[in-house]
Scaffold this motif. Structure first.
Motif, PDB file in Angstrom:
ATOM      1  N   LYS A 202       1.100  -0.997  -0.095  1.00 46.97           N
ATOM      2  CA  LYS A 202       0.012  -0.448   0.130  1.00 46.97           C
ATOM      3  C   LYS A 202       0.809   1.192  -0.326  1.00 46.97           C
ATOM      4  O   LYS A 202       1.463   1.144   0.852  1.00 46.97           O
ATOM      5  CB  LYS A 202      -0.855   0.248   1.252  1.00 46.97           C
ATOM      6  CG  LYS A 202      -1.737  -1.349   1.488  1.00 46.97           C
ATOM      7  CD  LYS A 202      -2.643  -1.007   2.534  1.00 46.97           C
ATOM      8  CE  LYS A 202      -3.786  -2.002   2.244  1.00 46.97           C
ATOM      9  NZ  LYS A 202      -4.900  -1.412   3.591  1.00 46.97           N
ATOM     10  N   GLU A 205       1.596   3.854   2.979  1.00 47.65           N
ATOM     11  CA  GLU A 205       1.069   3.141   4.747  1.00 47.65           C
ATOM     12  C   GLU A 205       2.394   2.613   4.920  1.00 47.65           C
ATOM     13  O   GLU A 205       2.594   1.080   4.577  1.00 47.65           O
ATOM     14  CB  GLU A 205       0.165   2.564   3.537  1.00 47.65           C
ATOM     15  CG  GLU A 205      -1.053   3.183   4.245  1.00 47.65           C
ATOM     16  CD  GLU A 205      -2.329   2.258   4.361  1.00 47.65           C
ATOM     17  OE1 GLU A 205      -2.019   1.471   5.324  1.00 47.65           O
ATOM     18  OE2 GLU A 205      -3.531   2.658   3.357  1.00 47.65           O
ATOM     19  N   THR A 206       3.137   2.961   5.205  1.00 43.72           N
ATOM     20  CA  THR A 206       4.845   2.840   5.883  1.00 43.72           C
ATOM     21  C   THR A 206       4.155   1.411   7.115  1.00 43.72           C
ATOM     22  O   THR A 206       5.446   0.174   7.000  1.00 43.72           O
ATOM     23  CB  THR A 206       5.854   3.627   6.780  1.00 43.72           C
ATOM     24  OG1 THR A 206       5.245   3.833   7.876  1.00 43.72           O
ATOM     25  CG2 THR A 206       6.033   4.907   6.187  1.00 43.72           C
ATOM     26  N   PHE A 208       2.179  -0.817   6.673  1.00 45.51           N
ATOM     27  CA  PHE A 208       1.471  -2.344   6.289  1.00 45.51           C
ATOM     28  C   PHE A 208       2.181  -3.127   5.607  1.00 45.51           C
ATOM     29  O   PHE A 208       3.425  -2.506   5.346  1.00 45.51           O
ATOM     30  CB  PHE A 208       0.658  -1.632   5.661  1.00 45.51           C
ATOM     31  CG  PHE A 208       0.183  -2.750   4.498  1.00 45.51           C
ATOM     32  CD1 PHE A 208      -1.679  -3.536   5.328  1.00 45.51           C
ATOM     33  CD2 PHE A 208      -0.081  -3.266   2.990  1.00 45.51           C
ATOM     34  CE1 PHE A 208      -1.850  -4.548   4.648  1.00 45.51           C
ATOM     35  CE2 PHE A 208       0.109  -4.143   2.884  1.00 45.51           C
ATOM     36  CZ  PHE A 208      -1.424  -4.612   3.222  1.00 45.51           C
ATOM     37  N   ARG A 210       5.487  -4.654   6.458  1.00 41.04           N
ATOM     38  CA  ARG A 210       6.309  -3.907   6.740  1.00 41.04           C
ATOM     39  C   ARG A 210       7.822  -5.301   6.438  1.00 41.04           C
ATOM     40  O   ARG A 210       8.430  -5.049   6.384  1.00 41.04           O
ATOM     41  CB  ARG A 210       7.064  -3.673   8.083  1.00 41.04           C
ATOM     42  CG  ARG A 210       6.295  -1.913   8.679  1.00 41.04           C
ATOM     43  CD  ARG A 210       6.820  -1.479   9.981  1.00 41.04           C
ATOM     44  NE  ARG A 210       5.497  -2.695  11.101  1.00 41.04           N
ATOM     45  CZ  ARG A 210       5.563  -2.235  12.141  1.00 41.04           C
ATOM     46  NH1 ARG A 210       6.721  -1.118  12.739  1.00 41.04           N
ATOM     47  NH2 ARG A 210       5.024  -3.165  12.541  1.00 41.04           N
TER      48      ARG A 210
END
Length: 236
Positions: A202, A205-206, A208, A210
């Motif tokens: 995404k 969106e860091t 999400f 990871r």
């Protein structure tokens, strides 16, 4: 004249005290040795339940289970995919959902499903690893109860032991670059590969995914993203 009574603190009482002391010293020595030996072991509580050490404990619990796993490794060797990923990782189901759904982390798929994973492993061998580097298996076979608890697709390829959820062994901080390279790898493999790529990214969106998890199967050339639909694929 009264005759003195025998001294009850004489040799017999002292002997009993000495014997009891020796016995307690012996018990203490045995307990100390056992305690020292326990210090040399890895306590069960600190072993990662999804690690190779945990797998080896699980496989050692049942001789039939060990024999079955050796036969599974033999099938992988016969098909030229034994060295694509560590074989023990293929017995690991999704750790996150195993914990959430209170299900075992380790399950060897039914024997009749074993050949189904070979095409996905061939894709990893021929396309994924040359482009992306070494990978680790996060999840492969999904039991029906796990799939239901995880709200997986009714026809999920994991149910048939046909799919792999992977991450890179060497993590990448640049997730955008990671998925760009995955999409390029998928495009280069082309429709003839029948590669399915689940690219869960995404933009912006860091937090999400990871870990950079992605899905590979050989059930048809397609890609999808976080919504599990083609429209959310970063490869579009």
């Amino acid at each position: 004249m009264t005759t003195p009574r025998a001294d009850r603190t004489g040799p017999s009482l002292i002997g009993r005290i000495a014997r009891n002391l020796a016995l307690w010293l012996l018990v203490g020595a045995v307990l100390f040795i056992a305690w020292q030996r326990d210090l040399l072991r890895v306590p069960q509580a600190i072993i990662d339940p999804a690690s190779q050490a945990a797998f080896e404990q699980w496989i050692d619990e049942d001789e039939e289970r060990r024999i079955a796993f050796q036969q599974f490794e033999g099938l992988l060797r016969q098909n030229g995919v034994a060295d694509v990923v560590p074989a023990w990782q293929l017995a690991r189901i999704d750790r996150f959902y195993a914990d959430r759904c209170d299900l075992p982390v380790w399950r060897l798929p039914p024997r009749e499903l074993w050949p189904n994973i070979v095409p996905a492993l061939e894709l990893v061998r021929d396309h994924v690893k040359p482009a992306m580097g070494d990978v680790a298996v996060q999840s492969s076979w999904r039991t029906p109860e796990l799939n239901e608890c995880a709200r997986g697709a009714a026809r999920s390829r994991h149910l048939g032991f046909e799919a792999l959820d992977l991450r890179l062994v060497t993590p990448r901080a640049d997730l955008e670059g990671l998925y760009r390279e995955l999409c390029a790898m998928h495009a280069e493999a082309g429709p003839q590969s029948r590669m399915g790529l689940g690219a869960y990214y995404k933009p912006g969106e860091t937090g999400f995914n990871r870990g950079g998890r992605f899905h590979i199967d050989a059930a048809g050339y397609r890609s999808w993203g976080p919504s599990y639909r083609a429209s959310s694929s970063p490869c579009r």
